[in-house]
Write a protein that holds these residues in place. Structure first.
Motif, PDB file in Angstrom:
ATOM      1  N   VAL A 282       8.535  -0.218 -11.032  1.00  0.00           N
ATOM      2  CA  VAL A 282       9.941  -0.024 -10.048  1.00  0.00           C
ATOM      3  C   VAL A 282      10.149  -0.901  -9.056  1.00  0.00           C
ATOM      4  N   ILE A 283       9.333  -2.578  -8.325  1.00  0.00           N
ATOM      5  CA  ILE A 283       8.384  -3.400  -7.990  1.00  0.00           C
ATOM      6  C   ILE A 283       9.447  -4.204  -8.721  1.00  0.00           C
ATOM      7  N   THR A 284       8.921  -4.353 -10.419  1.00  0.00           N
ATOM      8  CA  THR A 284       9.144  -5.596 -10.744  1.00  0.00           C
ATOM      9  C   THR A 284      10.708  -4.934 -11.499  1.00  0.00           C
ATOM     10  N   ASP A 285      10.861  -4.397 -11.773  1.00  0.00           N
ATOM     11  CA  ASP A 285      12.315  -4.367 -11.645  1.00  0.00           C
ATOM     12  C   ASP A 285      13.231  -4.772 -10.588  1.00  0.00           C
ATOM     13  N   LEU A 286      13.027  -4.193  -8.989  1.00  0.00           N
ATOM     14  CA  LEU A 286      13.945  -4.894  -8.502  1.00  0.00           C
ATOM     15  C   LEU A 286      13.261  -6.697  -8.077  1.00  0.00           C
ATOM     16  N   VAL A 287      12.566  -6.709  -7.693  1.00  0.00           N
ATOM     17  CA  VAL A 287      12.322  -8.218  -8.193  1.00  0.00           C
ATOM     18  C   VAL A 287      13.040  -9.111  -8.941  1.00  0.00           C
ATOM     19  N   ALA A 288      12.945  -8.454  -9.777  1.00  0.00           N
ATOM     20  CA  ALA A 288      13.666  -9.339 -11.631  1.00  0.00           C
ATOM     21  C   ALA A 288      15.686  -9.527 -10.924  1.00  0.00           C
ATOM     22  N   SER A 289      15.682  -8.703 -10.075  1.00  0.00           N
ATOM     23  CA  SER A 289      16.805  -8.680  -9.758  1.00  0.00           C
ATOM     24  C   SER A 289      17.621  -9.839  -7.751  1.00  0.00           C
TER      25      SER A 289
ATOM     26  N   LEU B 264      12.994  -3.578  -0.846  1.00  0.00           N
ATOM     27  CA  LEU B 264      11.642  -2.952  -1.152  1.00  0.00           C
ATOM     28  C   LEU B 264      11.578  -2.290  -0.153  1.00  0.00           C
ATOM     29  N   ARG B 265      11.514  -2.625   0.493  1.00  0.00           N
ATOM     30  CA  ARG B 265      10.951  -1.204   1.925  1.00  0.00           C
ATOM     31  C   ARG B 265      12.015   0.543   1.272  1.00  0.00           C
ATOM     32  N   ASP B 266      12.983   0.573   1.762  1.00  0.00           N
ATOM     33  CA  ASP B 266      13.791   1.011   1.139  1.00  0.00           C
ATOM     34  C   ASP B 266      13.901   2.507  -0.535  1.00  0.00           C
ATOM     35  N   GLN B 267      13.304   1.097  -1.374  1.00  0.00           N
ATOM     36  CA  GLN B 267      14.043   1.739  -2.727  1.00  0.00           C
ATOM     37  C   GLN B 267      13.249   1.970  -3.580  1.00  0.00           C
ATOM     38  N   VAL B 268      11.915   1.594  -2.992  1.00  0.00           N
ATOM     39  CA  VAL B 268      10.682   2.392  -3.892  1.00  0.00           C
ATOM     40  C   VAL B 268       9.987   2.877  -3.290  1.00  0.00           C
ATOM     41  N   LEU B 269       9.590   3.385  -2.329  1.00  0.00           N
ATOM     42  CA  LEU B 269       9.006   4.697  -2.077  1.00  0.00           C
ATOM     43  C   LEU B 269       9.788   5.913  -2.849  1.00  0.00           C
TER      44      LEU B 269
ATOM     45  N   THR C 120       0.704  -1.000   0.080  1.00  0.00           N
ATOM     46  CA  THR C 120       0.041  -0.008  -0.155  1.00  0.00           C
ATOM     47  C   THR C 120       0.894   1.429   0.075  1.00  0.00           C
ATOM     48  N   LEU C 121       0.791   1.867  -1.232  1.00  0.00           N
ATOM     49  CA  LEU C 121       1.544   3.739  -0.684  1.00  0.00           C
ATOM     50  C   LEU C 121       0.047   4.619  -0.895  1.00  0.00           C
ATOM     51  N   TYR C 122       1.002   5.392   0.755  1.00  0.00           N
ATOM     52  CA  TYR C 122       0.126   6.532   1.081  1.00  0.00           C
ATOM     53  C   TYR C 122       1.449   7.920   0.254  1.00  0.00           C
ATOM     54  N   TYR C 123       0.109   8.992   0.203  1.00  0.00           N
ATOM     55  CA  TYR C 123       0.676   9.379  -0.243  1.00  0.00           C
ATOM     56  C   TYR C 123      -0.442  11.123  -0.082  1.00  0.00           C
ATOM     57  N   SER C 124      -0.627  12.352  -0.906  1.00  0.00           N
ATOM     58  CA  SER C 124      -0.479  13.135  -0.217  1.00  0.00           C
ATOM     59  C   SER C 124      -0.298  14.528  -1.813  1.00  0.00           C
ATOM     60  N   VAL C 125      -1.235  15.731  -2.123  1.00  0.00           N
ATOM     61  CA  VAL C 125      -1.057  16.218  -2.925  1.00  0.00           C
ATOM     62  C   VAL C 125      -0.407  17.644  -2.655  1.00  0.00           C
ATOM     63  N   SER C 126       1.169  17.292  -3.318  1.00  0.00           N
ATOM     64  CA  SER C 126       1.915  18.239  -3.146  1.00  0.00           C
ATOM     65  C   SER C 126       1.830  19.951  -3.567  1.00  0.00           C
ATOM     66  N   ASP C 127       1.189  19.384  -5.491  1.00  0.00           N
ATOM     67  CA  ASP C 127       1.011  20.662  -5.305  1.00  0.00           C
ATOM     68  C   ASP C 127       0.051  20.362  -6.583  1.00  0.00           C
ATOM     69  N   PRO C 128      -0.986  20.943  -6.208  1.00  0.00           N
ATOM     70  CA  PRO C 128      -2.432  21.294  -6.861  1.00  0.00           C
ATOM     71  C   PRO C 128      -2.848  21.419  -8.065  1.00  0.00           C
TER      72      PRO C 128
ATOM     73  N   ASN D 183       3.986   0.495   2.585  1.00  0.00           N
ATOM     74  CA  ASN D 183       3.045  -0.683   3.532  1.00  0.00           C
ATOM     75  C   ASN D 183       3.495  -1.984   2.883  1.00  0.00           C
ATOM     76  N   LEU D 184       4.606  -2.544   3.069  1.00  0.00           N
ATOM     77  CA  LEU D 184       4.516  -3.959   2.325  1.00  0.00           C
ATOM     78  C   LEU D 184       4.234  -5.147   3.053  1.00  0.00           C
ATOM     79  N   ARG D 185       2.561  -5.544   2.849  1.00  0.00           N
ATOM     80  CA  ARG D 185       1.830  -6.290   3.421  1.00  0.00           C
ATOM     81  C   ARG D 185       1.677  -7.173   3.267  1.00  0.00           C
ATOM     82  N   GLU D 186       2.234  -8.192   2.248  1.00  0.00           N
ATOM     83  CA  GLU D 186       2.578  -9.530   2.050  1.00  0.00           C
ATOM     84  C   GLU D 186       4.089  -9.238   1.071  1.00  0.00           C
ATOM     85  N   VAL D 187       4.347 -10.300   1.391  1.00  0.00           N
ATOM     86  CA  VAL D 187       5.950 -10.958   0.333  1.00  0.00           C
ATOM     87  C   VAL D 187       5.825 -12.610   0.742  1.00  0.00           C
ATOM     88  N   ALA D 188       5.339 -13.899  -0.639  1.00  0.00           N
ATOM     89  CA  ALA D 188       5.048 -14.662  -0.307  1.00  0.00           C
ATOM     90  C   ALA D 188       4.920 -15.602  -1.160  1.00  0.00           C
TER      91      ALA D 188
END
Length: 288
Positions: free
Chosen positions: A141-148, A162-167, A106-114, A187-192
């Motif tokens: 980004v996740i696809t690129d990281l997981v593929a490596s 993943l937690r450090d680089q995806v954001l 889950t990604l959390y975000y807010s509007v910085s430039d309306p 927030n990485l909820r599940e990896v299995a």
């Protein structure tokens, strides 16, 4: 009241309502107003009561800039609310060693430039809102990281990567797209592993754990045995050195005696031969 006066009153009331509807705006505390003039951005306004030129000269769009928004990756909010099964196509990634891993985040975000948020990116071609660009960027980004990574790394230390680089990587991509959003949390909820092979992965994990335990036990035994082996080896070396020293000393003494005897033999050969003969006879008789 005459009809003309009544008409003017009605027209004035309509104009007043139209002005109030199109010229007076209330911007909430968590909002920012974007004023458009002839379709182009003229200015932004903070919270409060603001006035614009009447429509169609100016109009205002309001954006909630203090609201924390959520973007699921690997599932949809509808799937979560309804409890329906997740689609495999949205939650499965291919690792570098050609294994499949399921992942939900889950990604959390807010509007910085309306302004950029409203007009930097248009809605997607398949009819999805432009906020879905955030999800597409994160999936890239996740696809690129997981593929490596290999499957073992993804299920262990790869989670930290993943937690450090995806954001930051997703944020950099969205900045290039002029999305006008600021990512606040990943927030990485599940990896299995996929459910179909979960039991096999559990067996492999147990085997690896057992192997690691045996290696640890062997390493402990090696560390215990090494001091004893070194001590024994040192004792053998010391005994050998002592024997070598004694043997050399004995040989040197015997050689010195022999040389002394040889020198004596040269000086008085007959006497010494007689003495040697007597010593030999004495030794023989002593052994009888």
């Amino acid at each position: 009241m005459s009809k003309s006066r009544l008409l003017l009153t009605a027209v004035g009331a309509i104009i007043s309502i139209w002005v109030a509807w199109s010229c007076i705006w209330t911007v909430a505390q968590d909002e920012t107003g974007v004023v458009l003039r002839f379709g182009g951005v003229a200015r932004t306004t903070p919270s409060g009561i603001h006035f614009t030129l009447p429509w169609p000269l100016e109009r205002m769009q309001k954006v909630k800039t203090s609201k924390s928004r959520t973007m699921p990756v690997g599932f949809t909010l509808i799937e979560e609310v309804t409890g329906t099964g997740r689609k495999a196509s949205t939650r499965e990634w291919l690792t570098g060693d050609t294994n499949i891993v399921k992942m939900e985040a889950t990604l959390y975000y807010s509007v910085s430039d309306p302004i950029q948020y409203l007009y930097g990116v248009s809605d997607l071609a398949d009819g999805l809102p432009h906020d879905m660009v955030i999800r597409k960027a994160a999936e890239t980004v996740i696809t690129d990281l997981v593929a490596s990574m290999g499957i073992d790394e993804v299920l262990s230390t790869g989670k930290i990567q993943l937690r450090d680089q995806v954001l930051p990587r997703t944020q950099a991509m969205l900045d290039q797209f002029h999305m006008g959003v600021a990512l606040t949390q990943f927030n990485l909820r599940e990896v299995a592993p996929p459910p179909e092979v979960q039991d096999d992965f559990n067996e492999v994990t147990s085997a690896k754990s057992f192997r690691a335990q045996k290696l640890s036990e062997a390493e402990g035994a090696r560390r215990t045995a090494m001091p004893y082996a070194r001590s024994k080896a040192n004792k053998v070396l010391q005994d050998a050195e002592s024997y070598r020293t004694e043997t050399i000393a004995f040989a040197e003494g015997a050689a010195a005696g022999f040389l002394k005897l040889a020198a004596t033999m040269k000086t008085n050969r007959n006497v010494n031969l007689q003495r040697l003969w007597l010593e030999s006879v004495e030794s023989i008789l002593a052994n009888r």
